[in-house]
Design a protein around this motif. Structure first.
Motif, PDB file in Angstrom:
ATOM      1  N   CYS A   1       0.926  -1.240   0.183  1.00 37.90           N
ATOM      2  CA  CYS A   1      -0.121   0.161   0.070  1.00 37.90           C
ATOM      3  C   CYS A   1       0.930   1.189   0.093  1.00 37.90           C
ATOM      4  CB  CYS A   1      -0.879   0.066   1.153  1.00 37.90           C
ATOM      5  SG  CYS A   1      -0.080   0.175   2.968  1.00 37.90           S
ATOM      6  N   GLY A   2       2.111   1.104   0.019  1.00 37.87           N
ATOM      7  CA  GLY A   2       2.851   2.131   0.100  1.00 37.87           C
ATOM      8  C   GLY A   2       3.195   2.790   1.248  1.00 37.87           C
ATOM      9  N   ALA A   3       2.477   2.479   2.460  1.00 44.07           N
ATOM     10  CA  ALA A   3       2.568   3.210   3.891  1.00 44.07           C
ATOM     11  C   ALA A   3       4.099   2.795   4.477  1.00 44.07           C
ATOM     12  CB  ALA A   3       1.458   2.675   4.484  1.00 44.07           C
ATOM     13  N   THR A   4       4.469   3.808   5.449  1.00 42.69           N
ATOM     14  CA  THR A   4       5.739   3.475   6.174  1.00 42.69           C
ATOM     15  C   THR A   4       5.227   3.076   7.701  1.00 42.69           C
ATOM     16  OG1 THR A   4       7.103   4.894   4.702  1.00 42.69           O
ATOM     17  CG2 THR A   4       7.790   4.286   6.810  1.00 42.69           C
ATOM     18  N   PHE A   5       5.785   1.991   8.260  1.00 40.58           N
ATOM     19  CA  PHE A   5       5.295   1.758   9.506  1.00 40.58           C
ATOM     20  C   PHE A   5       6.574   1.338  10.283  1.00 40.58           C
ATOM     21  CE2 PHE A   5       4.760  -2.108   7.319  1.00 40.58           C
ATOM     22  CZ  PHE A   5       5.023  -3.282   8.139  1.00 40.58           C
ATOM     23  N   ALA A   6       6.799   1.139  11.485  1.00 41.00           N
ATOM     24  CA  ALA A   6       7.791   0.507  12.510  1.00 41.00           C
ATOM     25  C   ALA A   6       7.277  -0.826  13.016  1.00 41.00           C
ATOM     26  CB  ALA A   6       7.872   1.603  13.384  1.00 41.00           C
ATOM     27  N   LEU A   7       8.261  -1.796  12.777  1.00 41.25           N
ATOM     28  CA  LEU A   7       8.398  -2.864  13.569  1.00 41.25           C
ATOM     29  C   LEU A   7       8.951  -2.589  14.825  1.00 41.25           C
ATOM     30  CD1 LEU A   7       9.848  -5.752  11.017  1.00 41.25           C
ATOM     31  CD2 LEU A   7       7.318  -5.269  11.996  1.00 41.25           C
ATOM     32  N   PRO A   8       8.162  -3.185  15.864  1.00 43.63           N
ATOM     33  CA  PRO A   8       8.396  -2.960  17.513  1.00 43.63           C
ATOM     34  C   PRO A   8       9.808  -3.540  17.856  1.00 43.63           C
ATOM     35  CG  PRO A   8       6.274  -3.712  17.441  1.00 43.63           C
ATOM     36  CD  PRO A   8       6.802  -3.858  15.958  1.00 43.63           C
ATOM     37  N   PRO A   9      10.703  -2.935  18.758  1.00 49.02           N
ATOM     38  CA  PRO A   9      12.026  -3.312  18.830  1.00 49.02           C
ATOM     39  C   PRO A   9      11.826  -4.868  19.373  1.00 49.02           C
ATOM     40  CG  PRO A   9      11.547  -1.182  20.149  1.00 49.02           C
ATOM     41  CD  PRO A   9      10.403  -1.540  19.473  1.00 49.02           C
ATOM     42  N   LYS A  10      12.720  -5.554  19.078  1.00 40.38           N
ATOM     43  CA  LYS A  10      12.592  -7.078  19.339  1.00 40.38           C
ATOM     44  C   LYS A  10      11.840  -7.928  18.423  1.00 40.38           C
ATOM     45  CE  LYS A  10      11.663  -6.253  23.560  1.00 40.38           C
ATOM     46  NZ  LYS A  10      11.609  -6.520  24.966  1.00 40.38           N
ATOM     47  N   HIS A  11      11.299  -7.401  17.553  1.00 32.71           N
ATOM     48  CA  HIS A  11      10.512  -8.227  16.435  1.00 32.71           C
ATOM     49  C   HIS A  11      10.951  -8.290  15.528  1.00 32.71           C
ATOM     50  CE1 HIS A  11       6.301  -7.473  18.822  1.00 32.71           C
ATOM     51  NE2 HIS A  11       7.448  -8.058  19.618  1.00 32.71           N
ATOM     52  N   LEU A  12      10.957  -9.511  14.750  1.00 37.09           N
ATOM     53  CA  LEU A  12      11.391  -9.913  13.443  1.00 37.09           C
ATOM     54  C   LEU A  12      10.330  -9.779  12.570  1.00 37.09           C
ATOM     55  CD1 LEU A  12      13.860 -12.847  13.883  1.00 37.09           C
ATOM     56  CD2 LEU A  12      14.205 -10.726  12.860  1.00 37.09           C
ATOM     57  N   SER A  13       9.057  -9.824  12.895  1.00 41.13           N
ATOM     58  CA  SER A  13       7.795 -10.092  12.050  1.00 41.13           C
ATOM     59  C   SER A  13       6.593  -9.113  12.459  1.00 41.13           C
ATOM     60  CB  SER A  13       7.306 -11.486  11.852  1.00 41.13           C
ATOM     61  OG  SER A  13       7.002 -11.782  13.106  1.00 41.13           O
ATOM     62  N   GLY A  14       5.889  -8.457  11.636  1.00 43.43           N
ATOM     63  CA  GLY A  14       4.677  -8.010  11.952  1.00 43.43           C
ATOM     64  C   GLY A  14       3.792  -7.479  10.646  1.00 43.43           C
ATOM     65  N   ALA A  15       2.614  -6.985  10.945  1.00 43.63           N
ATOM     66  CA  ALA A  15       1.865  -6.553   9.805  1.00 43.63           C
ATOM     67  C   ALA A  15       1.504  -5.004   9.817  1.00 43.63           C
ATOM     68  CB  ALA A  15       0.314  -7.198  10.102  1.00 43.63           C
ATOM     69  N   CYS A  16       1.554  -4.744   8.535  1.00 43.78           N
ATOM     70  CA  CYS A  16       1.127  -3.377   8.203  1.00 43.78           C
ATOM     71  C   CYS A  16      -0.143  -2.912   8.806  1.00 43.78           C
ATOM     72  CB  CYS A  16       1.258  -3.233   6.575  1.00 43.78           C
ATOM     73  SG  CYS A  16       0.607  -1.620   6.015  1.00 43.78           S
ATOM     74  N   PRO A  17      -0.018  -2.000   9.539  1.00 44.94           N
ATOM     75  CA  PRO A  17      -1.289  -1.469  10.100  1.00 44.94           C
ATOM     76  C   PRO A  17      -2.228  -0.744   9.213  1.00 44.94           C
ATOM     77  CG  PRO A  17       0.308   0.138  10.531  1.00 44.94           C
ATOM     78  CD  PRO A  17       1.056  -1.150   9.807  1.00 44.94           C
ATOM     79  N   PHE A  18      -2.061  -0.747   7.997  1.00 42.83           N
ATOM     80  CA  PHE A  18      -2.930  -0.010   6.928  1.00 42.83           C
ATOM     81  C   PHE A  18      -3.677  -1.066   6.160  1.00 42.83           C
ATOM     82  CE2 PHE A  18       0.518   2.954   8.354  1.00 42.83           C
ATOM     83  CZ  PHE A  18      -0.362   4.015   8.632  1.00 42.83           C
ATOM     84  N   CYS A  19      -2.698  -1.853   5.643  1.00 44.26           N
ATOM     85  CA  CYS A  19      -3.219  -2.844   4.671  1.00 44.26           C
ATOM     86  C   CYS A  19      -3.450  -4.556   5.339  1.00 44.26           C
ATOM     87  CB  CYS A  19      -2.733  -2.953   3.278  1.00 44.26           C
ATOM     88  SG  CYS A  19      -1.033  -3.629   3.467  1.00 44.26           S
ATOM     89  N   GLY A  20      -2.721  -4.604   6.181  1.00 48.00           N
ATOM     90  CA  GLY A  20      -2.475  -5.858   7.151  1.00 48.00           C
ATOM     91  C   GLY A  20      -1.805  -6.814   6.575  1.00 48.00           C
ATOM     92  N   SER A  21      -1.237  -6.703   5.280  1.00 44.95           N
ATOM     93  CA  SER A  21      -0.084  -7.774   4.657  1.00 44.95           C
ATOM     94  C   SER A  21       1.222  -7.883   5.813  1.00 44.95           C
ATOM     95  CB  SER A  21       0.435  -6.882   3.587  1.00 44.95           C
ATOM     96  OG  SER A  21       1.148  -5.747   3.776  1.00 44.95           O
ATOM     97  N   ALA A  22       1.420  -9.140   5.709  1.00 42.93           N
ATOM     98  CA  ALA A  22       2.509  -9.842   6.793  1.00 42.93           C
ATOM     99  C   ALA A  22       3.715  -9.463   6.103  1.00 42.93           C
ATOM    100  CB  ALA A  22       2.337 -11.247   6.726  1.00 42.93           C
ATOM    101  N   HIS A  23       4.693  -9.035   7.259  1.00 44.84           N
ATOM    102  CA  HIS A  23       6.064  -8.573   6.578  1.00 44.84           C
ATOM    103  C   HIS A  23       7.149  -9.156   7.721  1.00 44.84           C
ATOM    104  CE1 HIS A  23       4.048  -5.398   4.834  1.00 44.84           C
ATOM    105  NE2 HIS A  23       4.966  -5.196   4.137  1.00 44.84           N
ATOM    106  N   ILE A  24       8.160  -9.850   7.122  1.00 40.79           N
ATOM    107  CA  ILE A  24       9.327 -10.651   7.593  1.00 40.79           C
ATOM    108  C   ILE A  24      10.653 -10.077   7.542  1.00 40.79           C
ATOM    109  CG2 ILE A  24      10.056 -12.873   8.354  1.00 40.79           C
ATOM    110  CD1 ILE A  24       7.319 -12.585   8.798  1.00 40.79           C
ATOM    111  N   VAL A  25      11.214  -9.909   8.692  1.00 42.16           N
ATOM    112  CA  VAL A  25      12.571  -9.440   8.330  1.00 42.16           C
ATOM    113  C   VAL A  25      13.437 -10.627   8.235  1.00 42.16           C
ATOM    114  CG1 VAL A  25      14.889  -8.391   9.436  1.00 42.16           C
ATOM    115  CG2 VAL A  25      12.617  -7.602  10.015  1.00 42.16           C
ATOM    116  N   ASP A  26      13.899 -10.487   6.795  1.00 46.73           N
ATOM    117  CA  ASP A  26      15.195 -11.800   6.659  1.00 46.73           C
ATOM    118  C   ASP A  26      16.295 -11.287   6.856  1.00 46.73           C
ATOM    119  OD1 ASP A  26      16.361 -14.022   5.728  1.00 46.73           O
ATOM    120  OD2 ASP A  26      15.565 -13.748   3.524  1.00 46.73           O
TER     121      ASP A  26
END
Length: 440
Positions: free
Chosen positions: A181-206
């Motif tokens: 969706c083009g939005a910018t968001f922050a993954l919380p400290p200590k987390h490797l994964s999270g979801a975009c709060p705007f479109c809900g798509s899953a993101h994983i730090v590789d």
């Protein structure tokens, strides 16, 4: 300990440090031939002899003599790891120089959206696949699970001298640009994964390719969803002994959150030698006689928490994971699930593992081996404990809590077995009964 042997060993070591090889070899070989030299002196002599030869076969033979005397000898094990090619000499660090935690790098992020409808993709363990929550499209099957691949164990002796074993990642936010969706968001400290709060798509730090950090070797997939976790919690509340009568009805349970927590697992062997004075006879004929023995240790996949986010008291009680079911790590298996980075280094975790294995050995000697005897001055030695292998693994838990009469009580649900660790509100008398007759 013979003064003559001590003098020979001292002369040999001094000559070795001065690079006087022939002189050093003369004194050190004298030590290993003497009958009055103790095992520690002979091990030290063989170790120094290993450094006085350029012949790799002779060096290996010297190191193997050391390990025949003391299988847990760290320097000898490290020397063999170098000879075997398992450890590069240039990768060793100076342990006198403290290492700083690794700073988070610019996130190499994978995103997971359905190519068919653009919906959110989540890894479903029961289907072994990334599945779209909206159209049901099945994108990817976890081939490693289907084929029965194993999560490999790693060589502890070859890793401990390196920077990897002593580093962890500094907890900090990661700024992620969502490609959906083009939005910018922050993954919380200590987390490797999270979801975009705007479109809900899953993101994983590789984090693959980061040599300064140890990568996860395996994970245990979740075996039930949040509704299943809630059922386990209700059953657990009902089954608690010596509790308030209305606990199961009045406890307000928050919605469980599934999280993969990092753990180190260790394979530990060796022995704990002990000595004590044991009473023999009785009355006027009683006397204290010395007794010695040893307790053999074998711990397979001893789990040590690598997270500071939760109470260590609760995490240490979460021990019933079946690590035989571990599968190789893949970032794809984290889609839709929160995942923490490790905050405890391998070196620190290994100390905790040795302490736990040693404590259990002490308890066995005191309570079982000598439990029926009158004993005093019991001492045990941990020098014979050896850590053989390790793994960094991600284990599934459901995190939640419940409120009862204004107080909050955290709970951790094992995402594989459904077992629960947590605290129960009890009166003083109920605590006494729980201590006497058992209670969570």
């Amino acid at each position: 300990m013979s003064d003559a042997v001590r003098d020979l060993l001292t002369r040999g070591i001094a000559a070795a440090k001065a690079h006087e090889r022939d002189e050093a070899r003369h004194y050190l070989e004298w030590v290993v031939r003497r009958d009055d030299a103790d095992l520690e002196q002979k091990a030290s002599a063989w170790l120094w002899l290993s450094q006085l030869t350029d012949d790799l076969l002779q060096r290996r033979e010297c190191l193997e003599y050391v390990l025949a005397i003391d299988p847990s000898h760290a320097l000898a094990r490290r020397g063999l790891a170098i000879l075997d090619g398992r450890l590069k000499p240039e990768d060793q660090i100076d342990h006198q120089q403290p290492l700083q935690p690794a700073a988070p790098e610019a996130a190499n992020v994978r995103r997971y959206v359905c190519p068919q409808c653009g919906g959110k993709m989540t890894f479903e363990p029961n289907r072994r696949a990334l599945t779209c929550e909206y159209c049901g499209n099945r994108l990817w099957e976890y081939e490693a699970i289907r084929q029965g691949a194993l999560a490999r164990e790693q060589d502890f002796a070859a890793t401990l001298p390196t920077a990897q074993a002593h580093r962890w990642e500094l907890p900090a936010e990661r700024i992620v640009a969502c490609a959906s969706c083009g939005a910018t968001f922050a993954l919380p400290p200590k987390h490797l994964s999270g979801a975009c709060p705007f479109c809900g798509s899953a993101h994983i730090v590789d984090s693959a390719g980061r040599r300064e950090l140890i990568q996860p070797e395996g994970l245990l997939p979740f075996q039930f969803d949040s509704d299943g976790a809630a059922q386990h919690i209700r059953r657990w509340l009902e089954q608690q002994r010596f509790r308030p009568d209305d606990l199961d009805k009045q406890a307000a349970v928050t919605s469980p959150q599934g999280v993969y927590l990092p753990f180190w697992t260790f394979d530990i062997g060796g022995e704990v030698k002990w000595r004590a004075l044991v009473q023999e006879g009785s009355g006027d004929n009683a006397r204290w006689a010395p007794r010695t023995g040893s307790y053999l240790i074998y711990q397979n996949d001893l789990p040590i928490p690598a997270s500071h986010s939760l109470s260590l008291d609760l995490l240490k009680r979460l021990t019933d994971f079946d690590t035989q079911a571990l599968v190789p790590y893949s970032p794809d298996a984290l889609a839709g699930w929160l995942t923490e980075i490790y905050q405890v280094s391998l070196a620190d975790a290994s100390l905790a593992a040795r302490q736990r294995a040693f404590r259990e050995a002490q308890e066995h000697v005191r309570d079982r081996t000598l439990g029926s005897e009158n004993v005093r001055d019991l001492t045990c030695s941990s020098l014979g404990i050896t850590i053989e292998t390790y793994r960094l693994v991600l284990l599934p838990v459901w995190l939640t809590s419940y409120r009862y009469k204004g107080q909050r009580y955290p709970l951790i649900v094992n995402g594989q077995t459904g077992s629960i660790v947590g605290n129960v509100p009890r009166s003083g008398f109920q605590k006494l009964l729980a201590g006497l007759f058992g209670g969570d």
